[in-house]
Write an enzyme that holds these catalytic residues in place. Structure first.
Site, short mmCIF file in Angstrom:
data_model
loop_
_atom_site.label_atom_id
_atom_site.label_comp_id
_atom_site.label_asym_id
_atom_site.label_seq_id
_atom_site.Cartn_x
_atom_site.Cartn_y
_atom_site.Cartn_z
N GLU A 159 39.62 42.23 42.74
CA GLU A 159 39.63 42.47 41.30
C GLU A 159 39.25 43.90 40.94
O GLU A 159 39.65 44.40 39.89
CB GLU A 159 38.66 41.51 40.60
CG GLU A 159 39.03 40.04 40.69
CD GLU A 159 40.30 39.72 39.91
OE1 GLU A 159 40.40 40.13 38.74
OE2 GLU A 159 41.19 39.08 40.48
N GLU A 168 38.57 47.48 33.39
CA GLU A 168 40.02 47.36 33.49
C GLU A 168 40.66 48.73 33.30
O GLU A 168 40.30 49.49 32.39
CB GLU A 168 40.51 46.38 32.42
CG GLU A 168 41.98 46.12 32.44
CD GLU A 168 42.40 45.07 31.43
OE1 GLU A 168 43.60 44.88 31.22
OE2 GLU A 168 41.49 44.43 30.84
N ASN A 206 34.91 34.45 26.30
CA ASN A 206 34.23 34.46 27.59
C ASN A 206 32.92 35.25 27.53
O ASN A 206 31.94 34.87 28.17
CB ASN A 206 35.14 35.04 28.67
CG ASN A 206 36.16 34.03 29.18
OD1 ASN A 206 35.88 32.83 29.24
ND2 ASN A 206 37.35 34.50 29.52
#
Length: 306
Positions: A159, A168, A206
């Site tokens: 990831e 990200e 989340n």
């Protein structure tokens, strides 16, 4: 429980200056031309460095050959800007922090798994996060415990590009992670719930759920996941231990119940990678898992793909 080695003393680094005469008689190898400086400041992605500047990163000392900014030491290759000048633990395995006696991965192994990791992702931060989910890598047999530690670290490696990326990389996606249908909205800003941390936590709901579970207000302070190493690791463990994601079980349950590494991939990325969605990405995760389980001396088990 597993026995751990006694703490080792960190060897001192001694730099010896050659006299001109000695240099003529026996030229020093090029690899020894630069002297390691383990007292140098940690490398920063935002800092500007010029030739001769020294930094520490991922347990090693580095010297810049020319101007650079944002190039991670250890990722620019033999002919790149960063020259490795030494190992800052003196070649000895670092001393594990207290309380890690039952964690299957030592600090030395962690450093070997992630030689180019961003200094943000500390072993001590991971250790501090373990208390949030004491069953993680501590359930079932020793084989299961080692498999779970390897599976978690293999997935977070994938990831984050080997624990290099904290956030990200595609900034164009940042505004997309705000679900305005949620009653609490996006109080930190619609573009603040992008992927962060070892499992790239994203979406406002989340952040809300992880924060509630951990007792941290991540809905209003999502940037904590990219500024506090222990909190970042805790969010990764929160997802791993409590969320099915697009799968049918948590990654923790997948390993503890011997459903295989493939089910952990399904719980993280579902059909985006599984069922033929992206077999190359699945294989990349599997290859890393096999490398980590081999280093830990444990059989990886079956059902590796999804």
């Amino acid at each position: 429980m597993r026995s751990r080695r006694a703490p080792l003393l960190i060897a001192a680094l001694v730099a010896a200056l050659l006299t001109p005469g000695a240099a003529l008689a026996a030229p020093a190898p090029a690899a020894q031309a630069a002297v390691a400086s383990c007292s140098a400041a940690a490398w920063s992605s935002g800092a500007v460095y010029v030739g001769g500047n020294q930094v520490t990163h991922a347990g090693a000392a580095w010297r810049a050959k020319w101007w650079t900014q944002g190039e991670t030491p250890g990722t620019t290759g033999e002919w790149g800007v960063w020259e490795r000048t030494g190992t800052c633990d003196g070649g000895e395995p670092p001393v594990d922090p207290p309380g890690t006696e039952d964690f299957p991965v030592s600090q030395a192994q962690f450093n070997q798994f992630f030689p180019n990791r961003n200094s943000f992702y500390t072993y001590s931060g991971l250790v501090a996060a373990l208390s949030a989910y004491p069953g993680f890598a501590n359930s079932g047999s020793e084989t299961i415990q080692k498999r779970e530690a390897a599976a978690f670290l293999a997935n977070v490696s994938h990831e984050t590009g080997g624990l290099v990326h904290i956030v990200e990389q595609n900034t164009a996606n940042y505004p997309h992670y705000c679900d305005l249908s949620q009653p609490y909205g996006c109080p930190a800003g619609r573009d603040q719930y992008y992927g962060k941390g070892p499992i790239q936590l994203s979406w406002n709901f989340n952040y809300k759920a992880a924060g509630d579970a951990l007792g941290i207000d991540l809905l209003n302070n999502p940037r904590l996941v990219q500024t506090d190493s222990a909190i970042a690791w805790k969010t990764g463990l929160w997802y791993w231990n409590t969320q099915n994601g697009p799968g049918t079980m948590t990654p923790h349950a997948a390993i503890v119940n011997s459903r295989g590494f493939g089910e952990t991939i399904r719980s993280i990325n579902g059909s985006i990678e599984c069922n033929g969605g992206n077999p190359a990405q699945v294989q990349s995760r599997v290859d890393t898992y096999l490398r980590f389980t081999s280093a830990l001396g444990v059989d990886p088990g079956g059902n590796l793909h999804c």
